[in-house]
Design an enzyme around this catalytic site. Structure first.
Site, short mmCIF file in Angstrom:
data_model
loop_
_atom_site.label_atom_id
_atom_site.label_comp_id
_atom_site.label_asym_id
_atom_site.label_seq_id
_atom_site.Cartn_x
_atom_site.Cartn_y
_atom_site.Cartn_z
N THR A 25 0.83 -1.20 0.00
CA THR A 25 0.00 0.00 0.00
C THR A 25 0.87 1.25 0.00
O THR A 25 1.81 1.35 0.79
CB THR A 25 -0.89 -0.03 1.26
OG1 THR A 25 -1.79 -1.10 1.11
CG2 THR A 25 -1.65 1.27 1.45
N GLN A 101 -4.22 -6.84 -6.16
CA GLN A 101 -4.63 -7.43 -4.89
C GLN A 101 -5.98 -6.84 -4.48
O GLN A 101 -6.10 -5.63 -4.26
CB GLN A 101 -3.60 -7.16 -3.77
CG GLN A 101 -3.95 -7.98 -2.53
CD GLN A 101 -3.14 -7.64 -1.29
OE1 GLN A 101 -2.97 -6.47 -0.96
NE2 GLN A 101 -2.64 -8.65 -0.61
N HIS A 165 -6.91 -10.59 -0.96
CA HIS A 165 -6.22 -10.27 0.31
C HIS A 165 -7.00 -10.90 1.45
O HIS A 165 -8.00 -10.37 1.92
CB HIS A 165 -6.14 -8.76 0.47
CG HIS A 165 -5.20 -8.31 1.55
ND1 HIS A 165 -4.74 -9.15 2.54
CD2 HIS A 165 -4.60 -7.10 1.80
CE1 HIS A 165 -3.92 -8.47 3.34
NE2 HIS A 165 -3.81 -7.23 2.90
N TYR A 170 -7.60 -8.05 8.04
CA TYR A 170 -8.63 -7.35 7.27
C TYR A 170 -9.87 -8.26 7.14
O TYR A 170 -9.91 -9.34 7.73
CB TYR A 170 -8.06 -6.90 5.92
CG TYR A 170 -6.96 -5.87 6.11
CD1 TYR A 170 -7.27 -4.61 6.60
CD2 TYR A 170 -5.62 -6.18 5.87
CE1 TYR A 170 -6.28 -3.66 6.82
CE2 TYR A 170 -4.62 -5.24 6.09
CZ TYR A 170 -4.95 -3.98 6.57
OH TYR A 170 -3.98 -3.06 6.80
C1 FMN Z 1 4.82 -0.08 2.84
C2 FMN Z 1 4.19 -1.44 2.93
C3 FMN Z 1 2.87 -1.60 2.55
C4 FMN Z 1 2.27 -2.87 2.58
N1 FMN Z 1 1.00 -3.04 2.12
C5 FMN Z 1 0.47 -4.28 1.98
C6 FMN Z 1 -0.76 -4.48 1.29
O1 FMN Z 1 -1.39 -3.57 0.73
N2 FMN Z 1 -1.22 -5.76 1.21
C7 FMN Z 1 -0.56 -6.82 1.78
O2 FMN Z 1 -1.03 -7.95 1.70
N3 FMN Z 1 0.63 -6.64 2.41
C8 FMN Z 1 1.17 -5.41 2.50
N4 FMN Z 1 2.41 -5.26 3.06
C9 FMN Z 1 3.19 -6.44 3.47
C10 FMN Z 1 4.12 -6.87 2.32
O3 FMN Z 1 3.39 -7.37 1.22
C11 FMN Z 1 5.13 -7.96 2.75
O4 FMN Z 1 4.42 -9.11 3.11
C12 FMN Z 1 5.99 -7.52 3.92
O5 FMN Z 1 6.55 -6.23 3.68
C13 FMN Z 1 7.14 -8.51 4.14
O6 FMN Z 1 8.00 -8.54 3.03
P1 FMN Z 1 9.46 -7.82 3.11
O7 FMN Z 1 10.08 -8.32 4.37
O8 FMN Z 1 10.16 -8.28 1.86
O9 FMN Z 1 9.21 -6.34 3.16
C14 FMN Z 1 3.02 -3.98 3.06
C15 FMN Z 1 4.34 -3.80 3.46
C16 FMN Z 1 4.95 -2.55 3.39
C17 FMN Z 1 6.38 -2.40 3.79
#
Ligand code: FMN
Length: 362
Positions: A25, A101, A165, A170
């Protein structure tokens, strides 16, 4: 060439490699929910950087209860869909695939609904959240219709798949948790009852889109207001869930964890949650969490500085059969060219993630 950088297909979903952009997001749309030209460019840069599958940020499926901020893009009306179509075309022109998503924020929405009425904690800025309204028959029908429309629209504008999602507390996930779901009817109580509504959503989408249009379902043990929650206490409970998803017609499971390489049920053995999910379901699975970064996602916004780390332990999950695809989150925000850099063996050249990178769409 490492297996992770080789092509793979799931029905009509053809990927140039096994790297996925995790949904993130960004809250950069205008209040009309239409993806802006800057959003199109942001995704296009990741496609130019050779990401196999780009999953969009969570996109609101309706204007009633689905979104938590008006600057979250939505997936409902013609203007919003025309904006997403530009994203799809830009990504396809660069040789990558795209899945939106589909998101209903449920209890976290501006106008919140959930399985049960409840009070919500204050927002991060200290403002009060409205009380959550218990879902009525009307809400069930409205949410189902919004999911069906969004999924059909995704297929119509040329998306390669959709992701539902179903994670992080949620709407759909809040049905699974006995803490947030205290219903006394057929949607509450036993695990079989709690998973009923998410499964109804999957089945409804499955019968509304083409048989070979892939459905990805993202789920998690944790939720935003309870990082330690375990929805599945043991592999047997996980199997009830994965069997139901599989029978409902899901093609790919996206297992959202903080650390892709951590054991799923540490008291049993070292297998990751993605590894368990893949073994129990027999479905293709995406692992995610802490790839090429040093802090887990839930600790990424404090004072501690993140450092880059080798993505190899996550790649080994593909090699040893615990995952089919690896999703990268924060490191792909910091590095649009992530795949190119890592493929040439230069992961040490990756830029480290910090929360200031979230200010703009780089
Ligand atoms: C800025 C940000 C926004 C995120 N928004 C969502 C989202 O909209 N939907 C979702 O399922 N996960 C969201 N996540 C979780 C990420 O998809 C991911 O699972 C999480 O960052 C772990 O991966 P990483 O360690 O590579 O960052 C978000 C994570 C970050 C950092």
């Amino acid at each position: 060439m490492q297996q992770i950088f080789t092509p793979i297909s799931f029905g009509r979903l053809q990927l140039r490699n096994r790297i996925v952009m995790a949904p993130m997001t960004r809250r950069k749309a205008k209040k009309d929910g239409i993806p802006t030209p800057e959003i199109v460019e942001y995704y296009k840069r990741r496609a130019q950087g050779e990401v196999g599958l780009i999953i969009s940020e969570g996109t609101g499926i309706d204007s009633f209860h689905a979104y938590d901020t008006l600057t979250v893009p939505r997936f409902e009306n013609d203007d919003q869909l025309a904006g997403w179509e530009q994203v799809v075309n830009a990504i396809h022109a660069e040789g990558s695939a795209f899945a939106p998503q589909l998101w209903h924020t449920g209890r976290f929405a501006d106008n919140p609904i959930g399985p049960s009425a409840c009070k919500m904690p204050e927002r991060g800025d200290g403002t009060l959240r409205p009380e959550v309204q218990e879902m009525s028959e009307h809400h069930f029908a409205q949410v189902l219709e919004a999911y069906i429309n969004a999924a059909k629209n995704a297929e119509d504008i040329g998306c390669d798949a959709i992701e539902i999602h179903g994670a992080h507390g949620y709407l759909l996930d809040s049905f699974l948790s006995p803490v947030t779901n205290q219903r006394q009817d057929q949607y509450g109580g036993s695990l079989e009852n709690r998973l009923r509504f998410p499964i109804e959503v999957v089945k409804a989408i499955r019968s509304a889109v083409a048989k070979d249009f892939p459905i990805i379902y993202r789920f998690s043990q944790w939720q935003l207001d309870d990082y330690n929650q375990l929805k599945f206490q043991n592999p047997q409970e996980l199997q009830v869930w994965t069997d139901a998803l599989k029978n409902a017609g899901v093609d790919i499971l996206h297992v959202s964890t903080y650390d892709a390489t951590a054991p799923g049920f540490p008291s049993v053995n070292d297998k990751t949650l993605c590894g368990w999910t893949k073994e129990l379901s027999g479905l293709s699975c995406i692992a995610v969490g802490k790839v090429a970064v040093s802090l887990t996602f839930n600790n990424a916004y404090g004072e501690e500085q993140d450092e880059i780390s080798s993505p190899q332990p996550a790649f080994d999950l593909v090699k040893n059969g615990e995952a089919d695809l690896i999703a990268v989150g924060r490191s792909l925000i910091a590095n649009p060219d992530w795949v190119k850099i890592v493929k040439r063996g230069d992961w040490k050249q990756l830029r480290s993630f910090n929360k200031d990178l979230l200010k703009d769409l780089i």
